[in-house]
Design an enzyme around this catalytic site. Structure first.
Site, short mmCIF file in Angstrom:
data_model
loop_
_atom_site.label_atom_id
_atom_site.label_comp_id
_atom_site.label_asym_id
_atom_site.label_seq_id
_atom_site.Cartn_x
_atom_site.Cartn_y
_atom_site.Cartn_z
CE1 TYR A 111 -3.49 2.70 0.53
CE2 TYR A 111 -1.99 3.53 2.21
CZ TYR A 111 -3.08 3.72 1.39
OH TYR A 111 -3.76 4.90 1.40
CD1 TRP A 113 -1.46 7.65 -0.96
CD2 TRP A 113 -1.44 9.45 -2.31
NE1 TRP A 113 -2.67 8.29 -0.85
CE2 TRP A 113 -2.69 9.39 -1.65
CE3 TRP A 113 -1.20 10.50 -3.19
CZ2 TRP A 113 -3.70 10.33 -1.87
CZ3 TRP A 113 -2.19 11.44 -3.40
CH2 TRP A 113 -3.42 11.34 -2.75
N1 LIG Z 1 -1.00 9.07 12.36
C1 LIG Z 1 -1.50 9.09 11.13
N2 LIG Z 1 -1.04 8.23 10.20
C2 LIG Z 1 -1.53 8.26 8.94
C3 LIG Z 1 -2.53 9.20 8.58
C4 LIG Z 1 -3.04 10.08 9.58
O1 LIG Z 1 -3.95 10.89 9.35
N3 LIG Z 1 -2.47 10.01 10.84
N4 LIG Z 1 -3.02 9.22 7.28
C5 LIG Z 1 -2.93 7.99 6.52
C6 LIG Z 1 -3.22 8.18 5.10
S1 LIG Z 1 -4.72 8.95 4.74
C7 LIG Z 1 -2.42 7.72 4.10
S2 LIG Z 1 -2.99 7.77 2.47
C8 LIG Z 1 -1.11 7.10 4.37
C9 LIG Z 1 -0.03 7.46 3.34
O2 LIG Z 1 0.99 6.52 3.40
P1 LIG Z 1 1.98 6.24 2.15
O3 LIG Z 1 1.23 6.37 0.87
O4 LIG Z 1 2.67 4.96 2.42
O5 LIG Z 1 3.00 7.46 2.31
P2 LIG Z 1 4.04 8.07 1.28
O6 LIG Z 1 4.98 8.89 2.10
O7 LIG Z 1 3.34 8.77 0.18
O8 LIG Z 1 4.83 6.79 0.76
C10 LIG Z 1 5.13 6.60 -0.57
C11 LIG Z 1 6.51 5.99 -0.70
O9 LIG Z 1 6.71 5.68 -2.07
C12 LIG Z 1 8.01 6.12 -2.47
N5 LIG Z 1 7.95 6.36 -3.93
C13 LIG Z 1 7.60 7.46 -4.62
N6 LIG Z 1 7.65 7.23 -5.94
C14 LIG Z 1 8.05 5.94 -6.09
C15 LIG Z 1 8.28 5.11 -7.22
O10 LIG Z 1 8.14 5.50 -8.37
N7 LIG Z 1 8.64 3.81 -6.97
C16 LIG Z 1 8.81 3.33 -5.71
N8 LIG Z 1 9.16 2.06 -5.55
N9 LIG Z 1 8.63 4.11 -4.63
C17 LIG Z 1 8.24 5.39 -4.83
C18 LIG Z 1 8.27 7.33 -1.63
O11 LIG Z 1 9.65 7.60 -1.55
C19 LIG Z 1 7.63 6.92 -0.29
O12 LIG Z 1 8.55 6.24 0.52
O13 LIG Z 1 -0.67 7.47 5.69
C20 LIG Z 1 -1.65 7.18 6.70
N10 LIG Z 1 -1.05 7.38 8.01
N1 LIG Z 2 -0.55 18.73 1.68
C1 LIG Z 2 -1.05 17.50 1.76
N2 LIG Z 2 -2.33 17.27 1.37
C2 LIG Z 2 -2.84 16.02 1.47
C3 LIG Z 2 -2.07 14.94 1.92
C4 LIG Z 2 -0.73 15.20 2.33
O1 LIG Z 2 0.01 14.30 2.77
N3 LIG Z 2 -0.26 16.48 2.23
N4 LIG Z 2 -2.61 13.67 1.95
C5 LIG Z 2 -3.82 13.40 1.18
C6 LIG Z 2 -4.50 12.20 1.64
S1 LIG Z 2 -3.81 10.69 1.29
C7 LIG Z 2 -5.69 12.23 2.32
S2 LIG Z 2 -6.47 10.78 2.75
C8 LIG Z 2 -6.33 13.50 2.65
C9 LIG Z 2 -6.85 13.50 4.09
O2 LIG Z 2 -7.86 14.40 4.23
P1 LIG Z 2 -8.65 14.48 5.60
O3 LIG Z 2 -8.96 13.13 6.08
O4 LIG Z 2 -9.74 15.45 5.41
O5 LIG Z 2 -7.50 15.14 6.50
P2 LIG Z 2 -6.95 14.95 7.97
O6 LIG Z 2 -5.84 15.94 8.01
O7 LIG Z 2 -6.67 13.55 8.33
O8 LIG Z 2 -8.17 15.37 8.87
C10 LIG Z 2 -8.82 16.63 8.71
C11 LIG Z 2 -9.03 17.26 10.05
O9 LIG Z 2 -9.94 16.48 10.83
C12 LIG Z 2 -9.79 16.91 12.16
N5 LIG Z 2 -10.16 15.81 13.03
C13 LIG Z 2 -9.42 14.73 13.37
N6 LIG Z 2 -10.12 13.94 14.21
C14 LIG Z 2 -11.33 14.53 14.39
C15 LIG Z 2 -12.50 14.19 15.12
O10 LIG Z 2 -12.60 13.18 15.79
N7 LIG Z 2 -13.56 15.06 15.00
C16 LIG Z 2 -13.52 16.19 14.26
N8 LIG Z 2 -14.61 16.93 14.18
N9 LIG Z 2 -12.41 16.54 13.59
C17 LIG Z 2 -11.35 15.72 13.64
C18 LIG Z 2 -8.35 17.32 12.33
O11 LIG Z 2 -8.28 18.59 12.96
C19 LIG Z 2 -7.80 17.34 10.92
O12 LIG Z 2 -7.10 18.52 10.63
O13 LIG Z 2 -5.45 14.59 2.49
C20 LIG Z 2 -4.79 14.57 1.22
N10 LIG Z 2 -4.12 15.83 1.06
MO LIG Z 3 -4.91 9.08 2.38
#
Ligand SMILES: Nc1nc2c(c(=O)[nH]1)N[C@H]1C(S)=C(S)[C@@H](COP(=O)(O)OP(=O)(O)OC[C@H]3O[C@@H](n4cnc5c(=O)[nH]c(N)nc54)[C@H](O)[C@@H]3O)O[C@H]1N2
Ligand SMILES: Nc1nc2c(c(=O)[nH]1)N[C@H]1C(S)=C(S)[C@@H](COP(=O)(O)OP(=O)(O)OC[C@H]3O[C@@H](n4cnc5c(=O)[nH]c(N)nc54)[C@H](O)[C@@H]3O)O[C@H]1N2
Ligand SMILES: [Mo]
Length: 766
Positions: A111, A113
């Site tokens: 899993y 991005w």
């Molecule tokens: N505490 C906490 N944890 C969270 C979240 C949160 O809200 N709170 N949010 C979660 C969410 S919504 C998400 S989506 C995940 C994201 O989690 P990930 O999608 O695992 O995070 P990335 O840092 O985007 O990891 C992508 C990796 O791919 C590598 N990469 C980039 N391009 C390439 C390529 O072409 N080939 C290969 N082999 N590698 C490449 C990058 O260097 C990086 O190490 O994290 C989750 N974790």
């Molecule tokens: N710049 C940037 N943009 C991103 C990403 C990134 O890594 N960098 N990641 C992308 C990805 S993979 C995803 S999934 C999206 C995530 O998009 P979201 O899921 O919308 O983002 P989060 O930052 O996890 O959460 C939004 C807000 O929810 C609030 N929150 C957390 N827990 C609670 C709760 O229990 N109740 C309420 N009411 N609020 C709460 C927090 O204050 C937080 O700032 O963002 C995307 N956009």
């Molecule tokens: Mo995500």
């Protein structure tokens, strides 16, 4: 003489226009046509040329020495080897594992991005390759909105449709009077969309709403979950208590005769069962505003006022995906649907509910016109698929049972784990526990650009080219821009594009023809572009040939449904346009879910207080949202990301009162700790965060100090502290926003960050 050229590239955070000189990227800016380009571009040049780049294939030292447990994964040194040597080892391991344990013993859920590009997509390449040799165990779902993916089909319909068909912001500007946002609408998150964004439309569209006088209420622990220009009323709520608040709002509608009974009768089933719970007939607890107040931190009168306003106005209820990334996160979704059904505005322009606004740049702003061409992954003969956030459980309990979607399932026995394009030591919770879990497989293979924490847990590390180092084209999963990706620079050292790596492996395993079908990378690109052109033609869109396109500018196609109103068809005629639920209607009560008999998901929306896991949990709520300055862990070592750190640590937002009672000043290095782990971070004292709550951005590379208590992370990764319980037994989704921590000023010598430099490396001749 130095030659300077300008080239285009596609990233998840938008189109980049790069200045290239002598084969090196000088700078990357947004495209001139983009009204709101992302500053994340400012990280790329440094990060690509950073010390953390993996330059040569490398093998974990103890593993290569034949004594793999001598030093733990994640703590070991590496030996750099030739590509031939590394790929021979990979081929041998694949053969050994599949002959002794079958292909199910290979886990390649992988899993993450990765990066933009229709052809050079890491997971597609890996999965296609593994499918040619008999398949692999994998995962489904995501860390973003997994509870919604599982939950919504039971009560309304598939969640991806919710997102694609979300009511457009332009419709909200015209018709809504009030937008009530659980979890806010963080502009920082709308920089990004999976696969790319041609135009960042969110800011302009929200401005249209503000200009039209739409009122916003931000129900979130963080004030900056809405931008100042929206002039939202900030009504912070305790994390994990949204369901309680929505129940209180529903109680007011119910007890004051403000609910739309005609809507409930025509479009929903099961309100009467829910009513027994709401009124307290079922459990002796009426869900009054006073009851809601005790759970949420709100005053009861404020609950009553908001409910009345919602009933008196055209009101859009928005639930951010972050709200479901909590303990029992399914319930807030179900409750939002129930509340919106009681208001009776579902399917009306600017009314009803949407889950997932703000989750990317495009939700409510754009829908894809047709499916772009892509690298086919082939068929996977192995059927074992785990819910994505059960990776730790799977590693700890090979062949163990778990419940999911009302069934009992069995984990595979994963002997070999392969990650390409994701970083579990970024995305998963309770990283120290994950570090221990990752000691159990026999073989771990990682493809990455950088020595991420995940790469350091591998036995075999394969260095890959970055998106900016290859020719491709970008087309976002929810976007309508086609973006030429023009190779900007050569990959450093011996890093290679993944297609070439898998091509060489397939040759070793006798599946070269199956994998490549006789095409080179360049021929595949043309092939996939031709496929895109053909689908375009079928949809009445003429696209140029590959040469013209790849040398040219971004192509932007129109939004097929700019006036989209979510569920308007269903509202117009629920018989002709039934929902894909058992009743064809909104299920306020679900026989199916009730029939699963789960303790943590009943037959109707219910409030469960966030888990109280142990006495050492800590007294502050910990939130950990997406970082403004990068994409997850990607580009953490870039200039823009580094510029926001405090003494090299990730900033943690602390309320002035919480700081004062602990003797903490802005800019101090602090230590966060609980029963599971600890980390350092840089104190940012600000009243934009709710008192009693701290906020630490995700994405600082985990930098454990194994000589310190609980392997204290030097850097500020919130997953050193989050728990590895899932939302519920129904969906097994990540619940990273539900954690508690303690906090103190850090008194010791502040350690150097080590994770942005490579681990100890030997060469095979040493
Ligand atoms: N505490 C906490 N944890 C969270 C979240 C949160 O809200 N709170 N949010 C979660 C969410 S919504 C998400 S989506 C995940 C994201 O989690 P990930 O999608 O695992 O995070 P990335 O840092 O985007 O990891 C992508 C990796 O791919 C590598 N990469 C980039 N391009 C390439 C390529 O072409 N080939 C290969 N082999 N590698 C490449 C990058 O260097 C990086 O190490 O994290 C989750 N974790
Ligand atoms: N710049 C940037 N943009 C991103 C990403 C990134 O890594 N960098 N990641 C992308 C990805 S993979 C995803 S999934 C999206 C995530 O998009 P979201 O899921 O919308 O983002 P989060 O930052 O996890 O959460 C939004 C807000 O929810 C609030 N929150 C957390 N827990 C609670 C709760 O229990 N109740 C309420 N009411 N609020 C709460 C927090 O204050 C937080 O700032 O963002 C995307 N956009
Ligand atoms: Mo995500």
């Amino acid at each position: 003489m130095a030659t300077k050229t300008t080239k285009l590239t596609a990233n998840h955070w938008g189109v980049g226009t790069a200045e290239v000189q002598d084969g090196r990227i000088v700078s990357i800016d947004g495209h001139h046509d983009d009204p709101d380009p992302s500053p994340i571009n400012g990280n790329v040049a440094d990060s690509l040329n950073g010390r953390a780049r993996i330059l040569r294939p490398a093998i974990r030292k103890s593993w290569l020495d034949g004594n793999p447990t001598a030093v733990a994964r994640g703590r070991d040194a590496f030996v750099e080897v030739s590509w031939d040597r590394a790929l021979d080892l990979v081929a041998d391991e694949l053969n050994r594992v599949r002959s002794t344990h079958g292909n199910e013993g290979i886990f390649a859920g992988s899993y993450g991005w990765s990066s933009a590009g229709r052809f050079h997509h890491a997971q597609s390449q890996l999965k296609r390759f593994l499918n040619t040799i008999g398949g692999f165990s994998y995962s489904e779902g995501n860390y973003s909105y997994n509870a919604a993916l599982v939950m919504m089909p039971y009560i309304v319909g598939p969640f991806r449709q919710h997102i694609a068909q979300a009511t457009r912001w332009t419709v909200i500007a015209e018709h809504s009077e009030l937008v009530v946002m659980f979890g806010g609408m963080a502009m920082r998150n709308t920089q990004v969309s999976d696969g790319g964004v041609g135009t960042h439309r969110m800011r302009d569209n929200l401005r249209k709403c503000a200009d039209a006088g739409v009122k916003f209420v931000n129900i979130s622990p963080l004030r900056t979950d809405t931008d100042a220009f929206l002039e939202a009323e900030w009504k912070p709520v305790h994390p994990g208590s949204d369901t309680a608040l929505m129940l209180g709002l529903s109680y007011v509608l119910w007890s004051e005769g403000l609910m739309d009974e005609a809507f409930l009768a025509r479009y929903s089933v099961g309100f009467d069962q829910f009513e027994k719970y709401l009124s307290g007939d079922a459990d002796g607890t009426p869900k009054t505003p006073e009851w809601a107040a005790t759970h949420t931190g709100w005053a009861a009168d404020d609950v009553t006022d908001l409910a009345r306003k919602m009933a008196a106005n055209r009101c859009m209820i928005s639930v951010a995906a972050g709200v479901q990334r909590t303990d029992y996160g399914e319930q807030a979704l179900w409750m939002a649907v129930t509340l919106a059904a009681m208001l009776g505005q579902i399917g009306l322009p600017g009314g009803g509910y949407t889950i997932g606004y703000g989750v990317n740049a495009n939700v409510g702003n754009m829908e894809r016109l047709f499916r772009w061409g892509t690298l086919p992954q082939g068929k996977n003969p192995v059927a074992n698929v785990i819910p994505v956030a059960m990776i730790g459980e799977m590693l700890r309990n090979p062949r163990g049972n778990y419940t999911y979607k009302g069934e009992t399932r069995q984990f595979p026995d994963a002997r070999l784990v392969w990650w390409a394009g994701g970083n579990p030591f970024h995305h998963h919770q309770d990283l120290l526990r994950l570090h221990h879990a990752f000691q159990s497989p026999e073989t771990v293979i990682v493809n990455d650009l950088n020595w991420t924490s995940m790469a350091r847990h591998a036995d075999i590390v394969l260095p890959v080219a970055a998106a900016q180092e290859r020719d491709d084209f970008g087309a976002g999963k929810s976007d309508n821009a086609l973006v030429p990706m023009q190779k900007l620079a050569d990959p450093p050292g011996e890093a290679r594009v993944e297609f070439e790596i898998f091509h060489d492996l397939a040759a070793r395993l006798g599946t070269e023809e199956l994998f490549a079908e006789g095409r080179s990378a360049d021929e595949w690109l043309r092939h996939i572009w031709e496929e895109t052109r053909e689908v375009g033609q079928r949809n009445g869109v003429a696209l140029p040939d590959w040469e013209t396109f790849h040398a040219g500018d971004v192509i932007k196609l129109p939004d097929p449904s700019p006036h989209q109103v979510f569920l308007s068809d269903f509202r117009a005629d629920p018989v002709a346009h039934p929902l894909p639920t058992p009743s064809g209607l909104i299920e306020i009560y679900s026989e199916t879910l009730a029939g699963f008999g789960l303790p943590d998901c009943k037959g109707h929306a219910s409030y469960f207080a966030p888990r109280d896991l142990s006495a050492d949990e800590g007294e502050l709520f910990l939130l950990s949202g997406q970082p403004k300055t990068r994409l997850h862990s990607q580009l953490d070592n870039g200039a823009y990301s580094l510029s926001r750190k405090i003494k090299g640590r990730e900033p943690v937002l602390i309320h002035p009162y919480d700081a004062e009672v602990r003797g903490i000043s802005d800019g101090d290095v602090v230590e966060l700790f609980n029963a599971r782990g600890r980390c350092l971070a840089g104190a940012r004292v600000t009243d934009e965060v709710l008192e009693g709550c701290v906020f630490l951005w995700t994405g600082a590379w985990w930098d454990p100090d194994f000589d310190a208590p609980q392997a204290r992370d030097r850097h500020g990764n919130p997953n050193a502290l989050t728990h590895d319980e899932r939302t519920s037994n129904l969906s097994q989704s990540p619940a990273s926003h539900s954690a508690r921590v303690s906090l103190r000023r850090f008194e010791g010598t502040v350690p150097e960050i080590t994770v942005h430099a490579p681990p100890v490396l030997y060469s095979e001749t040493d």
